[in-house]
Design a protein around this motif. Structure first.
Motif, PDB file in Angstrom:
ATOM      1  N   SER A  14       0.832  -1.207   0.000  1.00  0.00           N
ATOM      2  CA  SER A  14       0.000   0.000   0.000  1.00  0.00           C
ATOM      3  C   SER A  14       0.864   1.253   0.000  1.00  0.00           C
ATOM      4  CB  SER A  14      -0.927   0.002   1.217  1.00  0.00           C
ATOM      5  OG  SER A  14      -1.788  -1.100   1.214  1.00  0.00           O
ATOM      6  N   ALA A 276      -0.002   3.977   6.005  1.00  0.00           N
ATOM      7  CA  ALA A 276      -0.150   2.691   5.315  1.00  0.00           C
ATOM      8  C   ALA A 276       0.231   1.568   6.260  1.00  0.00           C
ATOM      9  CB  ALA A 276       0.714   2.676   4.055  1.00  0.00           C
ATOM     10  N   CYS A 435      -4.353   4.396   4.036  1.00  0.00           N
ATOM     11  CA  CYS A 435      -4.251   3.488   2.892  1.00  0.00           C
ATOM     12  C   CYS A 435      -3.677   2.167   3.381  1.00  0.00           C
ATOM     13  CB  CYS A 435      -3.371   4.092   1.799  1.00  0.00           C
ATOM     14  SG  CYS A 435      -3.215   3.051   0.324  1.00  0.00           S
ATOM     15  N   SER A 436      -4.557   1.210   3.660  1.00  0.00           N
ATOM     16  CA  SER A 436      -4.106  -0.092   4.141  1.00  0.00           C
ATOM     17  C   SER A 436      -5.176  -1.125   3.839  1.00  0.00           C
ATOM     18  CB  SER A 436      -3.807  -0.041   5.643  1.00  0.00           C
ATOM     19  OG  SER A 436      -3.173  -1.236   6.062  1.00  0.00           O
ATOM     20  N   ASN A 437      -4.885  -2.401   4.089  1.00  0.00           N
ATOM     21  CA  ASN A 437      -5.803  -3.451   3.656  1.00  0.00           C
ATOM     22  C   ASN A 437      -7.026  -3.603   4.548  1.00  0.00           C
ATOM     23  OD1 ASN A 437      -4.602  -4.636   5.879  1.00  0.00           O
ATOM     24  ND2 ASN A 437      -3.983  -6.507   4.827  1.00  0.00           N
ATOM     25  N   ARG A 447      -4.636  -3.376  -3.256  1.00  0.00           N
ATOM     26  CA  ARG A 447      -3.685  -2.493  -2.606  1.00  0.00           C
ATOM     27  C   ARG A 447      -3.068  -1.510  -3.596  1.00  0.00           C
ATOM     28  NH1 ARG A 447      -6.323  -2.126   0.006  1.00  0.00           N
ATOM     29  NH2 ARG A 447      -5.057  -0.449   0.798  1.00  0.00           N
ATOM     30  N   HIS A 450      -5.801   1.040  -4.517  1.00  0.00           N
ATOM     31  CA  HIS A 450      -6.005   1.985  -3.416  1.00  0.00           C
ATOM     32  C   HIS A 450      -4.818   2.943  -3.314  1.00  0.00           C
ATOM     33  CE1 HIS A 450      -7.273   2.545   1.075  1.00  0.00           C
ATOM     34  NE2 HIS A 450      -7.564   3.582   0.341  1.00  0.00           N
TER      35      HIS A 450
END
Length: 467
Positions: A14, A276, A435-437, A447, A450
């Motif tokens: 990410s 992230a 911004c991460s899963n 990922r 995003h």
């Protein structure tokens, strides 16, 4: 103190994707990437020894246009390898392996995995004969698919898929978050088939794949030297400074705008910050100044999952047939969630005379796994493979194993409403981006997608527009 336009905290895919897209589209802005561990890649964990190459995290990726574009931009075209898209996925049910081919979805009609009534019930639901959702608010994955396709599909298909992808519990996961594309089909057309047809008509034309980086539907990809080749290639092409073993302990908003980031005795002033990092780490960093965001992020569960990679002499067991792997419904009394037949998917990464199996165990439905020793976990997987594939435990060779204490974020029922709270709070926090899963999907393609959108939002903010 260092001055930068963008500070990216977290060096997984990410963060790396965000950094790369900023470099490509907005090179006028300075940035720095700060990673707490001694390596990049996050959950991507490739290992190699004696001619074997294996993964202890994600094992492959499904192509998206953004991911294929990234592969081309960092020069990995020649390293790309593709798994056979016709390899069947097996479901273990009542002592038998039932093949399902992703390129032949109608083959389920002739399969004995579902009973005759189960097939009729699934067909009626797919055509639109679906009872309405009578609950209030968000709906679970189990409830949604039971309404649409029936209990047999939930128990024998949906449940093992959820265990294999999310290590989750379908009764607890939000369908709007975990299966958002499928959930949208009901709103578009009532039934899944009608919704899919209407969505197909509404979708804009897909961008043309870049030359030399093309993958067909159903194919899974990796690289000759494993998935770690991707974060390594991005890092080699990044011009921005990358600081490893640099955990950020504190982020402080400045009265005149921007943020101060501290790691030990090092300090950075950044006009914008991209977190992230996993939800629980991001929660700790924003809690002092945005408790509303921290409260939601801290509530996202991450169950424990172990990955065990075992090699056996070729020709043993039931695995002589080709296949991608096997998923096991939780009702079948086998603790392993699923096993990838790695040497069949990517045979070029296994020496001649061997076969390799990557198994995952634990997850939301097996919290007791966290209390087991590594030796006990390996023994459990060996026992399960003996039952699943008739592979003798005495012949097993352990290549590697890793216990991910906090593995995959769970999109629990109620998550869409919670994420809206986070979105509203971010609007009151200029220059901060997440911004991460735990948002926007856990797959590698998600990922990268995003990361690209985050880079565009950061650019809009720094240029004086609206992120």
């Amino acid at each position: 103190m260092s001055e930068v336009d963008v500070a990216i905290v977290g060096g997984g895919l990410s963060g790396l994707s965000t950094a790369w897209r900023l470099q490509q589209t907005a090179p006028q802005y300075s940035l720095v990437l700060l990673e707490a561990s001694d390596r990049l890649g996050g959950n991507i964990t490739t290992q190699a020894a004696e001619g074997f190459i294996w993964e202890l995290g994600p094992n492959s990726f499904a192509p998206t246009p953004a991911l294929l574009q990234l592969i081309a931009e960092v020069g990995l075209q020649s390293e790309l390898i593709r798994g056979d898209r016709h390899l069947p996925r097996y479901i273990y049910w009542r002592g038998q392996l039932y093949p399902l081919e992703p390129t032949r979805p109608l083959a389920l009609v002739t399969s004995n995995l579902l009973s005759p009534w189960g097939k009729v019930r699934a067909a009626l639901g797919a055509l639109g004969f679906v009872p309405p959702y009578l609950g209030s608010g968000d709906e679970s994955v189990s409830s949604f698919f039971r309404r649409h396709l029936g209990q047999e599909v939930v128990e024998r298909l949906v449940s093992p898929f959820v265990s294999g992808v999310y290590a989750g519990d379908p009764q607890q996961l939000s369908v709007a978050a975990a299966f958002r594309r499928i959930a949208q089909l009901e709103k578009l057309g009532g039934g899944l088939i009608a919704g899919a047809l209407r969505l197909r008509r509404q979708q804009p034309p897909q961008p043309k794949p870049l030359a030399d980086v093309q993958m067909r539907a159903g194919e899974l990809g990796s690289f000759k030297q494993g998935l770690a080749a991707l974060p390594r290639a991005i890092a080699q092409h990044l011009k921005a400074p990358i600081h490893l073993e640099t955990p950020v302990q504190e982020i402080t908003p400045e009265p005149k705008g921007g943020y101060l980031l501290r790691s030990g005795e090092q300090t950075w002033h950044a006009r914008s910050v991209v977190l992230a990092t996993p939800a629980y780490q991001s929660a700790a960093l924003v809690a002092p100044f945005r408790p509303a965001i921290a409260q939601v992020l801290a509530s996202i569960p991450y169950p424990t999952v172990a990955c065990v990679v075992l090699a056996y002499p070729a020709g043993l067991g039931r695995s002589v047939r080709p296949g991608f792997g096997v998923l096991i419904p939780r009702s079948q009394g086998i603790r392993t969630l699923g096993t990838i037949w790695s040497s069949c998917l990517f045979p070029q990464r296994t020496p001649a005379g061997w076969q390799v199996f990557t198994s995952f165990i634990g997850g939301a439905t097996d919290p007791d796994l966290a209390s087991l020793s590594e030796e006990a976990i390996v023994q459990q997987v060996q026992q399960d493979l003996s039952r699943l594939l008739e592979l003798p435990a005495a012949k097993a060779r352990l290549l590697g194993m890793k216990v991910w204490q906090r593995a995959i974020p769970q999109y629990m029922v109620g998550y869409p409403e919670q994420w809206q709270q986070v979105t509203d709070a971010l609007r009151q926090t200029p220059g901060l981006f997440l911004c991460s899963n735990y948002a926007e999907g856990v797959a590698l393609g998600d990922r990268v997608d995003h990361g690209n959108r985050t880079a565009a939002a950061v650019t809009a903010y720094l240029s004086g527009g609206h992120p």
